[in-house]
Design a protein around this motif. Structure first.
Motif, PDB file in Angstrom:
ATOM      1  N   PHE A   1     -10.551   1.705  -2.742  1.00  0.00           N
ATOM      2  CA  PHE A   1     -10.052   0.358  -2.479  1.00  0.00           C
ATOM      3  C   PHE A   1     -11.234  -0.549  -2.167  1.00  0.00           C
ATOM      4  O   PHE A   1     -12.087  -0.207  -1.339  1.00  0.00           O
ATOM      5  CB  PHE A   1      -9.100   0.354  -1.269  1.00  0.00           C
ATOM      6  CG  PHE A   1      -7.786   1.038  -1.500  1.00  0.00           C
ATOM      7  CD1 PHE A   1      -6.696   0.334  -1.980  1.00  0.00           C
ATOM      8  CD2 PHE A   1      -7.641   2.397  -1.232  1.00  0.00           C
ATOM      9  CE1 PHE A   1      -5.475   0.958  -2.182  1.00  0.00           C
ATOM     10  CE2 PHE A   1      -6.435   3.029  -1.435  1.00  0.00           C
ATOM     11  CZ  PHE A   1      -5.335   2.318  -1.918  1.00  0.00           C
TER      12      PHE A   1
ATOM     13  N   ALA B   1      -9.133   8.149   0.972  1.00  0.00           N
ATOM     14  CA  ALA B   1      -9.633   7.141   0.029  1.00  0.00           C
ATOM     15  C   ALA B   1     -10.935   6.528   0.533  1.00  0.00           C
ATOM     16  O   ALA B   1     -11.196   6.473   1.738  1.00  0.00           O
ATOM     17  CB  ALA B   1      -8.591   6.052  -0.188  1.00  0.00           C
TER      18      ALA B   1
ATOM     19  N   ARG C   1       3.113   0.461  -9.852  1.00  0.00           N
ATOM     20  CA  ARG C   1       3.626   1.778  -9.504  1.00  0.00           C
ATOM     21  C   ARG C   1       3.561   2.655 -10.750  1.00  0.00           C
ATOM     22  O   ARG C   1       4.206   2.351 -11.764  1.00  0.00           O
ATOM     23  CB  ARG C   1       5.078   1.692  -8.996  1.00  0.00           C
ATOM     24  CG  ARG C   1       5.278   0.658  -7.883  1.00  0.00           C
ATOM     25  CD  ARG C   1       4.590   1.073  -6.599  1.00  0.00           C
ATOM     26  NE  ARG C   1       4.680   0.041  -5.570  1.00  0.00           N
ATOM     27  CZ  ARG C   1       3.665  -0.746  -5.223  1.00  0.00           C
ATOM     28  NH1 ARG C   1       2.501  -0.637  -5.850  1.00  0.00           N
ATOM     29  NH2 ARG C   1       3.794  -1.644  -4.252  1.00  0.00           N
TER      30      ARG C   1
ATOM     31  N   HIS D   1      -1.957   5.645   4.931  1.00  0.00           N
ATOM     32  CA  HIS D   1      -1.287   6.284   3.789  1.00  0.00           C
ATOM     33  C   HIS D   1      -2.249   6.992   2.840  1.00  0.00           C
ATOM     34  O   HIS D   1      -1.817   7.854   2.061  1.00  0.00           O
ATOM     35  CB  HIS D   1      -0.481   5.247   3.017  1.00  0.00           C
ATOM     36  CG  HIS D   1       0.642   4.644   3.797  1.00  0.00           C
ATOM     37  ND1 HIS D   1       1.817   5.319   4.056  1.00  0.00           N
ATOM     38  CD2 HIS D   1       0.765   3.431   4.407  1.00  0.00           C
ATOM     39  CE1 HIS D   1       2.628   4.552   4.774  1.00  0.00           C
ATOM     40  NE2 HIS D   1       2.013   3.407   5.003  1.00  0.00           N
ATOM     41  N   ALA D   2      -3.522   6.642   2.873  1.00  0.00           N
ATOM     42  CA  ALA D   2      -4.507   7.271   1.990  1.00  0.00           C
ATOM     43  C   ALA D   2      -5.782   7.544   2.780  1.00  0.00           C
ATOM     44  O   ALA D   2      -6.830   6.953   2.526  1.00  0.00           O
ATOM     45  CB  ALA D   2      -4.791   6.377   0.791  1.00  0.00           C
TER      46      ALA D   2
ATOM     47  N   VAL E   1       0.529   4.082  -3.010  1.00  0.00           N
ATOM     48  CA  VAL E   1      -0.016   5.420  -2.782  1.00  0.00           C
ATOM     49  C   VAL E   1       1.017   6.495  -3.096  1.00  0.00           C
ATOM     50  O   VAL E   1       0.692   7.540  -3.667  1.00  0.00           O
ATOM     51  CB  VAL E   1      -0.525   5.545  -1.332  1.00  0.00           C
ATOM     52  CG1 VAL E   1      -0.950   6.982  -1.031  1.00  0.00           C
ATOM     53  CG2 VAL E   1      -1.697   4.590  -1.092  1.00  0.00           C
ATOM     54  N   SER E   2       2.271   6.232  -2.766  1.00  0.00           N
ATOM     55  CA  SER E   2       3.311   7.240  -3.015  1.00  0.00           C
ATOM     56  C   SER E   2       3.511   7.500  -4.501  1.00  0.00           C
ATOM     57  O   SER E   2       3.999   8.571  -4.885  1.00  0.00           O
ATOM     58  CB  SER E   2       4.630   6.808  -2.380  1.00  0.00           C
ATOM     59  OG  SER E   2       5.187   5.686  -3.054  1.00  0.00           O
TER      60      SER E   2
ATOM     61  N   LEU F   1      -9.821   7.898  -5.244  1.00  0.00           N
ATOM     62  CA  LEU F   1      -9.134   6.645  -4.944  1.00  0.00           C
ATOM     63  C   LEU F   1     -10.066   5.732  -4.168  1.00  0.00           C
ATOM     64  O   LEU F   1     -10.571   6.108  -3.109  1.00  0.00           O
ATOM     65  CB  LEU F   1      -7.859   6.924  -4.143  1.00  0.00           C
ATOM     66  CG  LEU F   1      -7.004   5.726  -3.730  1.00  0.00           C
ATOM     67  CD1 LEU F   1      -6.566   4.908  -4.941  1.00  0.00           C
ATOM     68  CD2 LEU F   1      -5.784   6.207  -2.939  1.00  0.00           C
TER      69      LEU F   1
ATOM     70  N   ILE G   1      -4.089   1.361   4.434  1.00  0.00           N
ATOM     71  CA  ILE G   1      -4.813   2.299   3.571  1.00  0.00           C
ATOM     72  C   ILE G   1      -5.204   3.537   4.357  1.00  0.00           C
ATOM     73  O   ILE G   1      -5.020   4.674   3.906  1.00  0.00           O
ATOM     74  CB  ILE G   1      -6.066   1.624   2.982  1.00  0.00           C
ATOM     75  CG1 ILE G   1      -5.672   0.492   2.024  1.00  0.00           C
ATOM     76  CG2 ILE G   1      -6.929   2.652   2.245  1.00  0.00           C
ATOM     77  CD1 ILE G   1      -6.838  -0.365   1.566  1.00  0.00           C
TER      78      ILE G   1
ATOM     79  N   LEU H   1       1.066   7.605  -6.715  1.00  0.00           N
ATOM     80  CA  LEU H   1      -0.143   8.154  -7.331  1.00  0.00           C
ATOM     81  C   LEU H   1      -0.043   9.647  -7.605  1.00  0.00           C
ATOM     82  O   LEU H   1      -0.607  10.132  -8.591  1.00  0.00           O
ATOM     83  CB  LEU H   1      -1.359   7.866  -6.446  1.00  0.00           C
ATOM     84  CG  LEU H   1      -1.701   6.392  -6.241  1.00  0.00           C
ATOM     85  CD1 LEU H   1      -2.965   6.249  -5.408  1.00  0.00           C
ATOM     86  CD2 LEU H   1      -1.851   5.676  -7.573  1.00  0.00           C
TER      87      LEU H   1
ATOM     88  N   ILE I   1       0.806  -1.217   0.000  1.00  0.00           N
ATOM     89  CA  ILE I   1       0.000   0.000   0.000  1.00  0.00           C
ATOM     90  C   ILE I   1       0.843   1.273   0.000  1.00  0.00           C
ATOM     91  O   ILE I   1       0.582   2.204  -0.775  1.00  0.00           O
ATOM     92  CB  ILE I   1      -0.961   0.005   1.210  1.00  0.00           C
ATOM     93  CG1 ILE I   1      -1.893  -1.200   1.135  1.00  0.00           C
ATOM     94  CG2 ILE I   1      -1.747   1.308   1.255  1.00  0.00           C
ATOM     95  CD1 ILE I   1      -2.727  -1.288  -0.124  1.00  0.00           C
TER      96      ILE I   1
END
Length: 309
Positions: A40, A60, A96, A56-57, A24-25, A38, A53, A27, A20
């Protein structure tokens, strides 16, 4: 007024915690020039996927599927949760995005192009042969006798497009590996959701070929690039057996008994010869191929757990 295209990135997760953060990095740079949503869809991960998730997001949308429903069902759940968009990027958790990837994909869409796929490299920067031709009996035999790499050099004999020159310019492809596919909203409305009867594998094949049946095309765009770390189906006997079984199911859905039998025979030869060479994956697939009852079984998470290796 915001005129940037609205693109939802739809990711299906299942025990994907370790992937994850890096996903995310990538995106931010990968979605430059688009308005990003975003989503999931988590298939009841037993690890820290959901907490990763949230870490880091945090903005989302997370869809909790309540069980391991399969990849196609996860894709459908994510797209439904994304709502109205201009396009949907179906993305594996182990992909990625390179800078500008999504915008380059989106700008390629036309009323006739329903799906756009990028140029993919693996974890070592080596080109992935991601383009595919429609399965045929002749191509199944070409793969069985010559091997996928050699057969793929000849359009009539190979399903995997292996000629490096085919990855240098943009053009149509019958279908493409499903890790990174941008689908226009119009295409999604016209062609419908992914077929959830394919628990894992061949779901993208079925969808891309269905899109072709609706008069649209899948387009390869090398200006858009991404890295696919690639999972372990090639080394996992359970997953490989499922992949092979779903290939036969897919072929049989659109062909008569005689053609399907010829396709099955070619697959038997391929897996049988590789089994003799000591490949555990092919041994599992061959064991299931010679059992008609086994081939007719529902292919969900319990089937994966029951495959003998």
């Amino acid at each position: 007024m915001n005129t940037m295209p609205r693109v939802a990135i739809c990711v299906v997760t299942y025990n994907s915690a370790l992937l994850i953060a890096d996903l995310v990095s990538s995106l931010g740079r990968g979605t430059e020039g688009v308005t990003l949503s975003l989503v999931f869809a988590d298939n009841a991960s037993s690890d820290d996927t959901v907490s990763e998730i949230e870490r880091h997001a945090p903005h989302a949308t997370v869809v909790h599927n309540g069980g391991n429903l399969g990849y196609a069902a996860g894709v459908n759940a994510a797209v439904r949760a994304a709502g109205q968009q201009d396009a949907y990027l179906i993305l594996n958790a182990d992909v990625r995005l390179d800078p500008g990837c999504v915008l380059a994909l989106y700008e390629t869409l036309t009323p006739d192009i329903g799906i756009v796929v990028p140029r993919l490299t693996d974890a070592h920067g080596i080109l992935i042969s991601s383009q595919r031709r429609a399965p045929t009996v002749l191509r199944a035999w070409g793969d069985a006798i010559l091997g996928a790499e050699r057969a793929g050099r000849f359009p009539q004999l190979g399903e995997i497009v292996t000629d490096p020159k085919a990855y240098q310019s943009e053009h149509t492809t019958d279908w493409a590996e499903g890790s990174t596919q941008l689908i226009s909203a119009d295409c999604w409305r016209m062609c419908g959701e992914w077929d959830e009867s394919y628990f894992l594998y061949s779901e993208e094949t079925e969808y891309d070929l269905r899109v072709r049946d609706f008069g649209l095309v899948t387009w390869y765009q090398p200006r858009a690039t991404a890295q696919h770390l690639e999972g372990g189906s090639a080394g996992n006997p359970r997953q490989w057996s499922l992949l092979i079984a779903n290939r036969i199911k897919l072929f049989g859905a659109d062909h008569g008994r005689a053609s399907t039998l010829a396709f099955w025979c070619a697959t038997m030869v391929r897996e049988g010869t590789r089994s003799l060479l000591g490949r555990r994956t092919s041994r599992a697939a061959f064991r299931d191929l010679i059992s008609p009852a086994r081939l007719r079984e529902p292919r969900g998470p319990q089937w994966l757990a029951d495959v003998k290796v």
